[in-house]
Scaffold this active site. Structure first.
Site, PDB file in Angstrom:
ATOM      1  CD  GLU A   1      -3.186   0.610   2.165  1.00 29.98           C
ATOM      2  OE1 GLU A   1      -2.805   0.234   3.293  1.00 29.98           O
ATOM      3  OE2 GLU A   1      -4.383   0.793   1.875  1.00 29.98           O
TER       4      GLU A   1
ATOM      5  CG  HIS B   1       7.475 -29.691   1.462  1.00 26.86           C
ATOM      6  ND1 HIS B   1       7.833 -30.990   1.160  1.00 26.86           N
ATOM      7  CD2 HIS B   1       8.311 -29.300   2.458  1.00 26.86           C
ATOM      8  CE1 HIS B   1       8.802 -31.369   1.970  1.00 26.86           C
ATOM      9  NE2 HIS B   1       9.119 -30.370   2.765  1.00 26.86           N
TER      10      HIS B   1
ATOM     11  CE  LYS C   1     -11.579   2.842   2.308  1.00 30.38           C
ATOM     12  NZ  LYS C   1     -10.912   3.806   3.224  1.00 30.38           N
TER      13      LYS C   1
END
Lengths: 467, 467
Positions: free
Chosen positions: B291, B320, B434
């Site tokens: 960010e 793995h 938003k």
């Protein structure tokens, strides 16, 4: 098949939706020949890809898994998977997707089965802490290693057998369940010597493709997950994902679009489900995609250093962590959204018990609406910012739709390997680290490597800071 | 300061260690002027970067946090953080790093404090499940939102106040604790109207830089984590990370090496701690790095679309899963290893209670040795495969060393922003999503956006599959 339906949306991969950094629609007809070759190879190699038979050829295995699962479910308070990587991630995905989000915190009555743990690390604090919360005498352990060379799982197995014997004497053998190779390998040898009947990882089923064999199915049975529905979902997806063209086959289209994007330098694949229950599914996908397609050489041995780095994220949480980067950052990633139409619960946002002023616009809506709207809003945002994305909508999340997801991504990964003309089923790059670990742990036969490593590490270093 | 020591190793970032795909050592002297300008800017802007004062200017705040923390610790069975992104990740990192790995499963006596939950999503199944495992009357909620515009946190807050009031009537107010802006914003208005004293997110402290203010400190106090040691660790790191040159200042060197690598097209940063207790720290880092540095334009408004995608991984587990890709895949990433010299437990690998044949080479070693050797082996493997990496060794993981880690990465991130000449402290790219969410949730004033969105979504689509 209503509640088991899945929809795939690929439009936001293309320029009409995302602009210049999207894929050219013309890439699809242009790839017709490559897709035809890929499909031919997928057909020819079907027998070698033994994981493709798992939805069909396990009637007897499933019966035994259910029987053992029912026994463990009725006889133990805890069920612990000892495995790592492909021996662990499928079980974690099944557990999260199909069980209560706080399953282990529920009463035995509400759980209906044993508490569930997957010990896929050797961190001494984490491992020790397991024995702080379980009664080992009341705990079943599922030891999973195809070869028996997995140092983490073998070390855990050795610790657990010692603790069990100290706690219960000879009876401890009843608490151990094994899944390994049919006839070869160290774990098979150990199981035979100890008299354990073992479940089989079939030949040609690699760890990251093993969730639908006993590696994952025993966890499902112990947890009361519908094993038949899981395999039926996989079989239903197989029908679609064996169609010859990208117009009919979403796995082929996914493989084509992602490999085309890779050629354009798009080296990041973000898996962004909008459901906590799918967060571990993203981890399973991350191994599948990374280990299958991250290869140094192609089938002709030509150095290619292919590979797209998978990133696991979670909606809506990571909107507050990663979306700034996804929206404004480089055009270097594809985002796969996974949405769930119908959650198990409908949770309303009521009126607040205190004045909340202009925040009251949410009152009367549900959290179900909120998470769906946030996913829609985020798809809108990344699309308008020109970032390639696609979306998978699950009508609901259950054993059947999860089986479909597993099989879809396995087929897409295999198809991508064919399009890239690499071996999607080996992992030669894992050896170097394993050998170095064997050497450092003093395994006989690795003395020379140990010597080289110690020399390497005695070399003096600059740019070292002490704080 | 023995157990609180940290070592940074940067040698494997350079060509002598990793070959042609490493950084040229000459890049460091070549950047001397840029580093000097960056340091000058870091000095000039120190006051604006209010988070840099947090180790020093909170005597009174810390006293109040400790008092409230002790009260909650003594008075409630559960402590729930209602926050998301920067309001949640610091608390999650503190909890995992400093508390028992299965803390919530321990008895009240062993815990010594309330059970701990961070609800940083709005998934209805997960949220509902919380109320299946807590007695809400015995639960304290810490509501964290600087603005009060965070739809997720406000929706949770509204739900919780309703449930609390139904369960306890007017008394419910005692179960709510608030951290928000000093004077402005909706949450402050709500807290004042309801008569809640609230803790303050200081001006100039953005969410992702807020862990060392009450946003994170209250969780620490409630959990019995040494708040003073946490801040002392940050202060100790500040001393080192305000040095002017990359030879003295590891945060500046980290910033320089990562931004130089970015210029070479290295667009992925993997955070790979070898300790389960640091897995959530990686999530905190992922928000900070993504960010802060993922920006469309530089300080002159020039389009740059910078940003390195952070990837959280966990050793040894992800060996793995991801190491095949890291070793053989593209030269597009830097791996930061974090090792812990001394875990809280020493856990031996004993002799097995059954014959394990050649697997017995591990017997007599410890899991502590095993995880350390695996990290060393993996560093060796990625280095010999030519992949840039660096390593941070913690003598032990505790509040002090965690405080050092937090502050180190905050300083490295701010310095990287200066080197890239971008604003590391804003997040303009988060707005679009938003706004779209507000519109879809029917917030007054967003009707036009809602209309556009519905039109967009009624558009017909090809490349949609039904399975």
């Amino acid at each position: 098949m209503g509640k088991n339906a899945i929809r795939f949306h690929f439009n936001n991969m293309f320029r009409p939706a995302v602009g210049e950094h999207g894929l050219d629609m013309a890439a699809i007809p242009a790839a017709a020949e490559a897709v035809a070759r890929m499909h031919a190879a997928m057909c020819v190699k079907k027998e070698q890809m033994a994981w493709r038979q798992l939805p069909y050829n396990q009637q007897q295995v499933v019966a035994e898994v259910k029987q053992t699962g029912a026994y463990i479910r009725a006889s133990f308070d805890n069920f612990v998977v000892l495995g790592i990587g492909g021996s662990a991630l499928g079980s974690k995905a099944l557990f999260a997707a199909c069980c209560h989000p706080r399953y282990n915190a529920l009463s035995a009555e509400r759980r209906g089965g044993p508490r569930f743990y997957v010990e896929d690390n050797v961190d001494p604090d984490r491992l020790q802490s397991l024995f702080d919360v379980i009664d080992i005498k009341r705990t079943a352990f599922h030891v999973i290693s195809k070869s028996g060379n997995t140092v983490e799982t073998m070390s855990q197995f050795i610790l657990v057998t010692d603790l069990l014997q100290k706690a219960m004497g000879a009876d401890f053998r009843r608490n151990i369940f094994v899944t390994t190779d049919k006839e070869s390998g160290l774990m098979k040898k150990i199981a035979d010597a100890a008299g354990w009947k073992s479940f089989v990882v079939p030949d040609g089923v690699g760890g990251r493709f093993s969730v639908l064999c006993p590696v994952g199915l025993l966890s499902a049975a112990v947890l009361g997950i519908d094993v038949d529905a899981l395999l039926e979902g996989a079989a239903a997806m197989d029908k679609i994902c064996t169609q010859p063209t990208v117009e009919e086959n979403p796995a082929y289209l996914y493989a084509l679009l992602y490999t085309e994007a890779m050629k354009q330098g798009v080296n990041i694949s973000v898996m962004l489900p909008y459901a906590d229950a799918l967060a571990p599914f993203s981890e399973w996908y991350c191994q599948l995609w990374a280990e299958s397609l991250g290869k140094a050489v192609d089938n002709q041995g030509k150095p290619v250093h292919y590979g797209q780095t998978p990133v696991r994220a979670l909606g809506v949480t990571d909107q507050h962590s990663q979306i700034q980067l996804y929206n404004e950052g480089p055009y270097d990633k594809i985002i796969t959204f996974i949405g769930v139409e119908h959650f198990r619960n409908t949770l309303l946002i009521p009126s607040a018990a205190v004045p909340v002023f202009e925040a009251d616009y949410v009152c009367g809506h549900s959290f179900n609406e909120l998470i769906a709207h946030e996913m829609q809003a985020t798809i809108h945002a990344v699309t308008t910012h020109g970032k390639m994305n696609n979306c998978i909508w699950l009508e609901s999340l259950n054993a059947c739709t999860l089986g479909k997801l597993f099989f879809f991504f396995e087929m897409a990964t295999a198809a991508a390997g064919e399009l890239l003309q690499i071996d999607a089923f080996n992992q030669p790059g894992v050896e170097a680290g394993k050998v170095a670990t064997f050497a450092l742990m003093g395994r006989p036969g690795y003395e020379d490597v140990a010597r080289q490593l110690s020399e390497k590490h005695s070399a003096s270093e600059s740019y070292v800071f002490h704080a």
